[in-house]
Scaffold this active site. Structure first.
Site, short mmCIF file in Angstrom:
data_model
loop_
_atom_site.label_atom_id
_atom_site.label_comp_id
_atom_site.label_asym_id
_atom_site.label_seq_id
_atom_site.Cartn_x
_atom_site.Cartn_y
_atom_site.Cartn_z
N GLU A 51 0.83 -1.21 0.00
CA GLU A 51 0.00 0.00 0.00
C GLU A 51 0.86 1.26 0.00
OE1 GLU A 51 -3.67 1.88 2.71
OE2 GLU A 51 -2.23 0.49 3.60
N LYS B 69 -10.24 2.33 -1.78
CA LYS B 69 -10.38 1.79 -0.43
C LYS B 69 -11.70 2.23 0.20
CE LYS B 69 -7.53 1.50 3.80
NZ LYS B 69 -6.21 1.88 4.33
N CYS C 127 -5.69 -2.87 2.82
CA CYS C 127 -5.33 -2.72 4.23
C CYS C 127 -6.52 -2.82 5.19
CB CYS C 127 -4.53 -1.44 4.44
SG CYS C 127 -3.50 -1.49 5.94
#
Length: 296
Positions: free
Chosen positions: A47, A120, A157
């Site tokens: 990331e 995300k 994540c």
């Protein structure tokens, strides 16, 4: 190009990051070249690999790090994908418009074409993880893409803690779930909580593999980063690939830059889903409560 085999080789790129985006991009491209030459067919970066993890503070200067799509990172990896006939998942800080930024992963097919992007969805706000200041929550939903080397899904994540994200991606046929990641310890907490924290992170993703009968591939960074001083964050590396029954097939070190090269057999996805038919036995008529915050 046509895929001829159910076997595919994954390459997870694990590095330490400097404050300068240029060298970080060059380093990651060199690592990707090595991974491709070592046989990897699907590459995944960690990331926000172009920078140190700047979300340790809230500072408007860091918005200057963002880039459009397509932009320098996308174009560089499209060129690499085309050269080596590899699929690439590349994480970047996306500038969508003035005041609207996303934590995004681009998905590039083996012919260099940009298949799409994942923004995300779950944005954390914890000590030294001030992501809500920088990132607008994703608005593209959970997605899977058919690539030359398999049908893949991508989350990022903090998404990795949410079974709903993995499930909705798997329901679109994803055979492999990729998670570009930047996670580590607060150094003062490591002795007391380090083993529990790392174990929870790994186990929840092993559970995604089991519950969805698919592979899970996680690329994390290494190194102690202190862009604003203080104790900083000690990133724990240990990028890994879990098999369709949740077993760890391979894991990288906690403190070394390396490419984790892992062959997998996508035929095992169908075998696992047939023998453990969790998707078949879902009671979709009984899950309405999942769309509510709490059942109170």
């Amino acid at each position: 190009m046509k895929r001829r085999s159910s076997s595919v080789v994954l390459g997870l790129i694990q590095t330490a990051c400097s404050p300068d985006p240029g060298p970080n991009l060059k380093k990651t491209l060199r690592a990707a070249e090595r991974a491709a030459k070592d046989g990897a067919q699907i590459l995944c970066t960690q990331e926000l690999f172009r920078t140190q993890y700047f979300c340790q503070s809230e500072d408007h200067k860091y918005f200057a790090l963002a880039e459009p799509i397509p932009g320098p990172t996308t174009v560089a990896f499209q060129r690499l994908a085309r050269k080596h006939a590899v699929v690439v998942i590349a994480s970047l800080f996306e500038k969508r418009a003035a005041g609207v930024y996303h934590n995004t992963a681009v998905v590039i097919d083996a012919d260099g074409s940009l298949l799409g992007r994942y923004r995300k969805m779950h944005i954390p706000d914890d000590p030294l993880y001030h992501e809500k200041f920088y990132f607008t929550p994703g608005d593209l939903g959970f997605r899977a893409w058919q690539t030359l080397h398999g049908r893949i899904g991508v989350c990022i994540c903090w998404d990795q803690w949410f079974p709903e994200a993995a499930r909705l991606t798997a329901l679109q046929g994803a055979e492999i779930l990729f998670y570009p990641t930047a996670i580590g310890w607060h150094p003062r907490e490591k002795k007391k909580y380090g083993t529990l924290q790392h174990g929870a992170w790994q186990h929840v993703q092993e559970g995604h593999a089991v519950a969805n009968g698919c592979y899970v591939a996680v690329a994390n960074r290494i190194g102690l980063e202190r862009p604003v001083g203080g104790d900083g964050i000690e990133f724990w590396g240990q990028s890994f690939v879990a098999g369709t029954s949740g077993q760890i097939l391979a894991k990288a070190s906690s403190d070394k830059e390396e490419n984790l090269i892992v062959p997998v057999d996508l035929a095992k996805v169908e075998v696992t889903r047939t023998h453990w038919p969790f998707l078949r036995d879902r009671r979709v008529d009984a899950y309405q409560g999942l769309t509510r915050r709490m059942l109170d």
